[in-house]
Design an enzyme around this catalytic site. Structure first.
Site, PDB file in Angstrom:
ATOM      1  N   GLY A 145       0.822  -1.195   0.000  1.00 18.41           N
ATOM      2  CA  GLY A 145       0.000   0.000   0.000  1.00 18.41           C
ATOM      3  C   GLY A 145       0.862   1.253   0.000  1.00 18.41           C
ATOM      4  O   GLY A 145       2.066   1.208   0.307  1.00 18.41           O
ATOM      5  N   CYS A 146       0.239   2.368  -0.348  1.00 16.43           N
ATOM      6  CA  CYS A 146       0.996   3.616  -0.452  1.00 16.43           C
ATOM      7  C   CYS A 146       1.460   4.071   0.933  1.00 16.43           C
ATOM      8  O   CYS A 146       2.655   4.339   1.135  1.00 16.43           O
ATOM      9  CB  CYS A 146       0.155   4.680  -1.133  1.00 16.43           C
ATOM     10  SG  CYS A 146      -1.525   4.860  -0.503  1.00 16.43           S
ATOM     11  N   TYR A 147       0.562   4.156   1.889  1.00 18.23           N
ATOM     12  CA  TYR A 147       0.976   4.545   3.239  1.00 18.23           C
ATOM     13  C   TYR A 147       2.036   3.599   3.794  1.00 18.23           C
ATOM     14  O   TYR A 147       3.061   4.038   4.329  1.00 18.23           O
ATOM     15  CB  TYR A 147      -0.223   4.579   4.193  1.00 18.23           C
ATOM     16  CG  TYR A 147      -1.146   5.760   4.084  1.00 18.23           C
ATOM     17  CD1 TYR A 147      -0.690   7.062   4.299  1.00 18.23           C
ATOM     18  CD2 TYR A 147      -2.500   5.598   3.814  1.00 18.23           C
ATOM     19  CE1 TYR A 147      -1.552   8.155   4.236  1.00 18.23           C
ATOM     20  CE2 TYR A 147      -3.373   6.677   3.752  1.00 18.23           C
ATOM     21  CZ  TYR A 147      -2.894   7.956   3.960  1.00 18.23           C
ATOM     22  OH  TYR A 147      -3.754   9.024   3.906  1.00 18.23           O
ATOM     23  N   THR A 149       4.272   1.843   2.340  1.00 19.16           N
ATOM     24  CA  THR A 149       5.586   2.076   1.747  1.00 19.16           C
ATOM     25  C   THR A 149       6.298   3.209   2.470  1.00 19.16           C
ATOM     26  O   THR A 149       7.479   3.101   2.832  1.00 19.16           O
ATOM     27  CB  THR A 149       5.434   2.400   0.248  1.00 19.16           C
ATOM     28  OG1 THR A 149       4.882   1.251  -0.417  1.00 19.16           O
ATOM     29  CG2 THR A 149       6.771   2.771  -0.381  1.00 19.16           C
TER      30      THR A 149
END
Lengths: 339, 339, 339, 339
Positions: A145-147, A149
């Site tokens: 997921g972006c968060y 990472t």
């Protein structure tokens, strides 16, 4: 040339992936699917002159490509991934469907039963800075997921060496641009509601990205339950900045902690550790595949790590191409190095 | 105290109207309706601590109030207005339903037949700077559209004196903040699509505000068919700037044209004519009931009028209260003078 | 490999040029100058990890490179260009210093005497879609202004065929993102003043880009004095949209006018003509070297052309690389094709 | 009518104060000073039609007014305040000059010696929700900083009752709109640098607002050194959101903590405590004098308080008028109640 297909090409992640792949010298795009625009072209959906035909998922044959990227929503990806690997393709899944190794945990957080739990053990969490070698061998890569990472790259160097005090909470106060919420209109992402506003949402231990972060934290020796994660909606299109608060031994100086980061990430093409005294901002990271890190020691025993990424690139499509490069044996920066 | 009710209180215009009325010393709000939030409170719908109950339209009695404000969408307002005047209330309608005097023209542009055509002749177009005396006597005030307010106040002084060359087009290149598009989510108003973007839409002679502008232009001696109107969506919450291009006699100097504006608007509390050399911007107008005008003569025979308003105030709710003040015999600036 | 140098590398245009050149396969950057940061690195000035040394202008030898790009302010570029060509380099000048062929006109608009008027006759106006062949042979390319690029590409097809009525004004209502105003802080570009605002400035016939547009318009058979040009400051980082209003013969249909554009720009890699019914927006153009055009006929005899570019790319650095490619005999799209 | 004067009327705080005072029924503005625009009018400096003359500081007589507001920068205010009280006026100082009771601490953080240390003991920290009674009697009110207002109102209920674990850090991750940085142009606040960006600055224990927060925290029983304060620059014009992380006894439930807040702030006109499950956002607070608070319990022993204000109103000018009302014996909400 490696042949690839994309499931779910008409979200922000899908189109970003196409943008990157168009620059990739060793890839041809075999198909791109769209649920609502099958039969049309990408240029019908985005203001872009790329006449890429969109097909229905059912009209694709993943067996004809080497790698599929799966940009479908959580819950929709697992079947596409399972079908792809069954037909001999490798899969890089940008959804959450293969990130959690525990199918019950998945069901608990995503509200649907996992339909391919047998594949979970072999899926590799696709954060190359942590799992590079496993990714090279993987048949299924679960793109983070972006968060997560942004948060995990902020934590990894210290967790790996056992330098985080585990009896204290780890707090990530995270802020994301609106593209992270997808392209479906809603009141929350209506321009007038978001512009000139700033909103926390699902703060504490409620956001779906929490369990994948904790899974990695625990793998690295951290404590389950220690993460407090507070996402906020930021009135910008792109980018995540996570301001992460940690407790460490009081004896650790800022220099020694910076050295740990520096040693951990030496040679990493997509991690940019700033010198002490500088602070990571969105502008350091957006429109690139970089994760930019800065360290600040507010007081003995305390550390603040600021971690910035572009949520659509290092947080999604760029990292997926980084994983593709690993899976295919290309140089890891192919198609990504510029900017 | 004048008693008022609001039909359609939960759009941006409705809540702005409530905001203004809360400051108005001579008004009490009797009811506020909402289609989808009846039974709830305004504070359920907006991040505001105003516990104003929302009721269903069918549960109101307009006969108990002196004036109703109608903030319903076009096509929905005409019945509420008709019911209100039948029950003895006056109506200030912020929709388009009573702006066009010709019911066939209304049907042509709005796609529905007018259900109260018999009331059209008595409805007064609520632009106080042009129709003040008629508004004072009106039972139905058709509050102008936001774009038309900005354009007509830019044209009025010269049209009134026959100073606009009628064989040339009048061009209004208009730019509006996103609140003008309402509060219903759509891809067009999705943050990521609108932010960092700028888009023309319905340009030429296609926007629904065209016929009400032309109706007034023709009343003032202009030529039907002469208006070219190009709206654009601006990535801000509030405000309209119309840049209006006119042809005039070559003998007219900038000074003489400025004098015409100055004489026309002397004493107008809500028109701010800037001196020659200054240019109207959104910042001159937003969060106020002002229309701010500037004149630029690019070449002999040509004139550019920049006209700025707040689309939700002078372009909607503020002007509605200005009309209320006229209808009720209050000082025209009551509740509006500040800012 | 072609060796290039950049004068003035630390403005928004300079850094965008570096960004593009980093992707260009046939170019090496020999030097990049900075007045205030000589001795430092580009990464001191921008949040970018590119350790490109910055040198003083006086420490460069343009004779060692094949082409210099000049991103200095107007008035500062002419000497650098003159020195470069004298030392045998070709020059692509992104300032205004070689755009006007008449040195007196230059002095009138820019307030300084031209120090190299003898070079003006050979400088080629670097709009490839109009002057491609001359650019290939040029020693000095005068890269067009950002606004002029958007306006001239909107006018060229019709002017070239004599289809614009010359007794009527040509009006360009243009809107630009704030990067067009450069990187020097000022009240006008202070965040709080610009955000949520929208401002006309120098409208009519006052902006410095007017004479270069008129020079081209007259070359193409248009009338001197016919252009009305109204720039506006748009609260976005990048992009220009010009909404251009023309008068044509009443007999011209939208289809026939569209055909003229289509025939003029067939095969142009960086002009994207939208089908009738679609409108150009910033989102069609930003982060690319495209000029995106749309046509709307509001009434017989009238035409609206919407023209969108990225001011830093097609309006500056991208077009400069397009010109480099022509000058060097590369494929015109090298380094620019993607996105 | 109370007569007031304003020192430093042409910053964002000064003009906001004027905006509020124009609505205040019991105040007349006697003078407004400006260093660089003395002799002009407020309408020369802001796009506002208010012809308020600006005078030089030296041309004012504070002895003729009842109260002076001081909106000068830190270091410039102390002399104006001293002169005012000497001449018999009361002073509400919006700078930092009278916030710290310890002159040496002031010098350490602000880099200049305090010129009126003898007045420090009598200055009252102007946070009415904490120091209401003292403010009523004060001759000098030190209006709190914007960040401290948001943070201290988030902490006060629990500190006051000793419910915060003092051996753990208190972390405030705070985000402010750009007007908080003032109106002087700088690269940091240049539109292109700030828009689409998000930046931490002076995080940890470096920001000048830290000592005034710690002073209050210690007064309330907290531990010196326990505060970690991380300000971030948010690309909006107005508003502060502080996300505050606290440790409490594990036995405290969310309900019991919410009750403590509820009891503390019952009857407070400008504190809006949201029910559990809702989260404070900027939109709850901007354009009002409210502080909006929400509570979230992420895990036993942990608490997150989100606190939102408008930095120019509750964080500056609105709070100053609230203090004026207390000093003058007016109803505390006079001029502030609406919106």
């Amino acid at each position: 040339m490696v042949r690839v297909g994309i499931y779910g090409a008409t979200g922000y992640t899908g189109v970003e992936l196409i943008r990157i792949l168009r620059r990739h010298p060793a890839v041809t795009l075999d198909f791109a699917t769209s649920q609502s625009n099958a039969g049309g072209s990408l240029s019908d959906v985005f203001p872009l002159p790329w006449d890429i035909p969109l097909v229905a998922e059912g009209d694709t044959d993943p067996g004809k490509v080497d790698v599929v990227f799966c940009c479908l929503p959580a819950g929709k990806a697992m079947e596409a991934v399972a079908a792809a690997v069954q037909r001999g393709a490798k899969a890089i899944d940008l959804s959450a469907d293969f990130r959690l190794t525990d199918a019950r945990l998945y069901e608990q957080w995503y509200g649907v039963a996992h339909t391919a739990p047998g594949l979970l053990p072999e899926a590799v969490y696709g954060l190359p800075e942590i799992h590079r070698e496993a990714i090279r061998q993987a048949r299924i890569v679960a793109n983070p997921g972006c968060y997560p990472t942004s948060v995990l790259l902020a934590l990894y160097p210290l967790l790996k060496r056992g330098l985080v005090l585990t009896d204290r909470p780890i707090i990530s106060d995270s802020k994301s641009g609106v593209s992270g919420a997808g392209r479906s209109p809603s009141l929350k992402t209506h321009f007038v509601e978001t512009n000139e506003n700033f909103s926390p949402y699902n703060i504490g231990r409620k956001h779906r990205h929490l369990p994948e972060m904790e899974q990695e934290i625990v793998r690295l020796g951290g404590r389950a339950g220690s993460l407090i994660f507070s996402p906020h909606l930021l009135p910008v299109n792109r980018g995540i900045l996570s301001t992460v608060y940690l407790s460490v031994e009081e004896s650790q100086s800022a220099d020694s902690l910076h050295n740990v980061f520096s040693e951990t990430y030496v040679g990493e093409p997509f991690v940019w550790l700033l010198p002490l005294g500088q602070l990571a901002t969105l502008a350091h990271a957006v429109h690139s595949n970089r994760c930019v890190l800065s360290l600040t020691q507010p007081a003995p025993g305390q550390l603040i790590v600021c971690s910035a990424i572009d949520n659509l690139i290092k947080g999604a499509a760029g990292q997926a191409v980084q994983n593709l490069n690993l899976v295919c044996g290309f140089d890891e920066t192919t198609g990504l190095a510029v900017q």
